[in-house]
Design a protein around this motif. Structure first.
Motif, PDB file in Angstrom:
ATOM      1  N   ILE A 360       1.256  -1.127  -0.140  1.00 39.34           N
ATOM      2  CA  ILE A 360       0.492   0.615   0.142  1.00 39.34           C
ATOM      3  C   ILE A 360       0.182   1.132   0.003  1.00 39.34           C
ATOM      4  N   SER A 362       0.281   5.163   1.210  1.00 43.87           N
ATOM      5  CA  SER A 362      -0.630   5.038   2.799  1.00 43.87           C
ATOM      6  C   SER A 362       0.100   6.973   3.019  1.00 43.87           C
ATOM      7  N   LEU A 484       1.516   2.217  11.652  1.00 36.82           N
ATOM      8  CA  LEU A 484       0.201   2.444  11.390  1.00 36.82           C
ATOM      9  C   LEU A 484       0.208   1.778   9.622  1.00 36.82           C
ATOM     10  N   ALA A 485       1.050   2.235   9.210  1.00 35.68           N
ATOM     11  CA  ALA A 485       0.729   2.262   7.347  1.00 35.68           C
ATOM     12  C   ALA A 485       0.743   0.587   7.974  1.00 35.68           C
ATOM     13  N   SER A 487      -0.113  -1.481   9.276  1.00 34.05           N
ATOM     14  CA  SER A 487      -1.357  -2.563  10.049  1.00 34.05           C
ATOM     15  C   SER A 487      -2.534  -2.104   9.052  1.00 34.05           C
ATOM     16  N   ARG A 488      -2.585  -0.799   8.565  1.00 31.12           N
ATOM     17  CA  ARG A 488      -3.026  -1.049   6.678  1.00 31.12           C
ATOM     18  C   ARG A 488      -3.241  -1.980   5.696  1.00 31.12           C
ATOM     19  N   ARG A 490      -1.825  -4.916   5.987  1.00 27.93           N
ATOM     20  CA  ARG A 490      -2.418  -6.538   6.470  1.00 27.93           C
ATOM     21  C   ARG A 490      -4.816  -6.254   6.508  1.00 27.93           C
ATOM     22  N   LEU A 491      -5.389  -5.355   6.090  1.00 29.85           N
ATOM     23  CA  LEU A 491      -6.192  -5.121   6.998  1.00 29.85           C
ATOM     24  C   LEU A 491      -7.230  -5.606   5.789  1.00 29.85           C
ATOM     25  N   ARG A 492      -7.230  -7.083   5.829  1.00 29.55           N
ATOM     26  CA  ARG A 492      -8.170  -7.413   4.380  1.00 29.55           C
ATOM     27  C   ARG A 492      -8.667  -8.342   5.145  1.00 29.55           C
TER      28      ARG A 492
END
Ligand code: ADP
Length: 492
Positions: A360, A362, A484-485, A487-488, A490-492
């Motif tokens: 990603i 971000s 934070l990036a 964790s984003r 990994r948001l799936r």
């Protein structure tokens, strides 16, 4: 004049380097060879290419050094690790192409082992996590899938080796059938505590013990090459897998010494001495190279995508025309203005181990420009390395003070300075960045009596240092932004 010849058989090319007694390169040759992709996710090398390129570069490097094979005091070998070959003990004919470490064909088998709860048992014996990466499942695959292979192996006709073993076997016309501790420790069949092939693991993978090479210290006499093959009987007395050879080449021989190689991916290794550190952060424990009888334990972590993200900027996005250009772009801006790029193109490795994560970018705003993106990619290499440094510090209970570096992307001064800042460590980049080949040369030269251990520090030559001077507050802020990036991603 006599020299040490180092043979570096890597994943995409084979190199030979001739070193003189001052540790200086006097001749060098390199040959790329074919990558074979028979199916999606499968990777093979032709054994003929492996030995052919090795013979080719040895000859060429000698010519460039203006030397004769008889001028070589000893040979050191370093190699791509885990890659698996099985061949006939009598005829020397391989039964299949080499299955390369990157090959995912045995992933279902590794998965099954995990599901069946074998992970703790395997980790306890080998320090590794069950994965298709290591040799064990690859050998089993050959025995189960190549017609007649299992019967031949059980009769004692087939033998297994990693690339070092295959090269020594070929160069000695079948007289040397051996490997070293570092290569053995990557097979997932070797007990790193007893320093023996593990009978229960052999049973688990259904691999006959008679297929396996003798295991020796990395700096020891393996045997001599055959006159008919390379023109003289030269002792082979240094062998180590590429990452361990690099660790030794950096002279990371004390507890807590760490090196990082910035190539396509990154490989961070820490010498933990007599102690096999149990990792709770997803690192593996493996054996290192030493000039003694007993190998040190090493903690290892890797970043899947490092320099590869720079190639992506160049080849897929077309933002730069060469990898080196990324440095000037990064300097065009004071920071990334809040932009983070997580290059989780193939998931994330240690300490996250999240195969489903994806890349990603971000924090993008209307003001984000090309330089911010390029800088964010370079910074991501440092952040991923820092994740490993921090995991290692926690696991080993040691503070990392300095990081010795090598690999293509270590030439990037922006990246090195940012790494120093974000990890709060001193970076040391040696003049000779051929640290892997140098490590194998040291191992061979020490055993041959060409060098004494006390002399090696003096051979190290110049070192470029990068020191940290970022405030702790800013460092924390940046690391929080990275977390934070991630964790984003990994948001799936
Ligand atoms: P490998 O051994 O994994 O093939 P190398 O050590 O040869 O890798 O390094 C090549 C990698 O380093 C490539 O991915 C390339 O993008 C990256 N690279 C080379 N030079 C630079 C540079 N100056 N800045 C950033 N990345 C670089």
């Amino acid at each position: 004049m006599c020299y040490i010849l180092s043979l570096d058989q890597g994943t995409t090319s084979t190199r030979a380097i001739v070193f003189d007694q001052y540790g200086k390169i006097v001749g060098k040759a390199q040959q790329e060879f074919a990558q074979i992709y028979p199916r999606a996710g499968w990777v093979e090398h032709s054994p003929r290419d492996i030995i052919g390129s090795a013979m080719g570069v040895i000859a060429e490097a000698l010519v460039r050094a203006d030397a004769d094979i008889s001028d070589i005091a000893a040979i050191g070998i370093t190699n791509q690790r885990e890659t698996t070959l099985v061949w006939d003990r009598k005829t020397g004919r391989p039964v299949a192409n080499a299955i390369v470490w990157q090959c995912r064909r045995t992933a279902p088998l590794a998965e099954k082992l995990k599901e069946e709860g074998f992970a703790p048992f395997i980790y306890e014996r080998t320090g590794l996590v069950p994965d298709a990466y290591f040799s064990a499942t690859k050998i089993k695959w050959i025995l189960d899938n190549v017609h007649g292979a299992r019967e031949r192996a059980e009769r004692g006709d087939l033998i297994f080796g990693t690339v070092d073993t295959y090269l020594m076997w070929r160069l000695s016309k079948g007289r040397i059938f051996a490997t070293d501790y570092t290569n053995a420790s990557r097979t997932m069949l070797f007990n790193i505590h007893t320093l023996h092939w593990d009978e229960e693991l052999l049973k688990l993978f259904d691999i006959p013990a008679c297929m396996l090479p003798t295991v020796q210290p990395s700096s020891s006499f393996f045997g001599v090459t055959d006159k008919d093959v390379i023109g003289a009987e030269i002792p082979v007395c240094g062998v180590a897998g590429d990452q361990q050879a690099s660790l030794f080449g950096h002279l990371c021989t004390k507890v807590g010494d760490v090196k990082n190689t910035y190539g396509t991916g990154c490989f961070l290794l820490m010498n933990t001495g007599d102690k096999a550190v149990v990792s709770t952060n997803g690192l593996v424990t493996t054996l290192g190279a030493s000039d003694g009888e007993k190998p040190p334990f090493v903690l290892e972590g890797s970043v899947f995508v490092a320099g590869a993200a720079i190639q992506w900027l160049r080849d897929e996005l077309g933002l730069i025309s060469s990898a080196a250009e990324s440095e000037a772009w990064a300097h065009k801006v004071a920071d990334t203005a809040g932009v983070y790029l997580v290059p989780a193109f193939t998931g994330l490795g240690a300490p996250y181990w999240d195969a489903s994560a994806r890349g990603i970018i971000s924090g993008v705003t209307r003001g984000t420009n090309k330089a911010h993106i390029i800088r964010a990619v370079l910074e991501s290499i440092a952040y991923q390395t820092e994740d490993l440094v921090s995991a290692m510090q926690k696991d080993a209970g040691l503070r990392v003070n300095a990081l010795r570096v090598d690999g293509g992307a270590s030439q990037n001064n922006f990246l090195m300075k940012f790494q120093a800042d974000i990890s709060g460590v001193e970076i040391e980049r040696p003049e000779i960045t051929e640290t892997t080949a140098l490590g194998a040369a040291y191992l061979a030269g020490l055993n041959a009596g060409y060098w004494k251990r006390s002399e090696l520090d003096g051979l190290r030559g110049g070192v470029t240092r990068f020191s940290p001077d970022m405030s702790e507050h800013k460092r924390r802020e940046k690391l929080d932004g990275w977390a934070l990036a991630v964790s984003r991603a990994r948001l799936r």
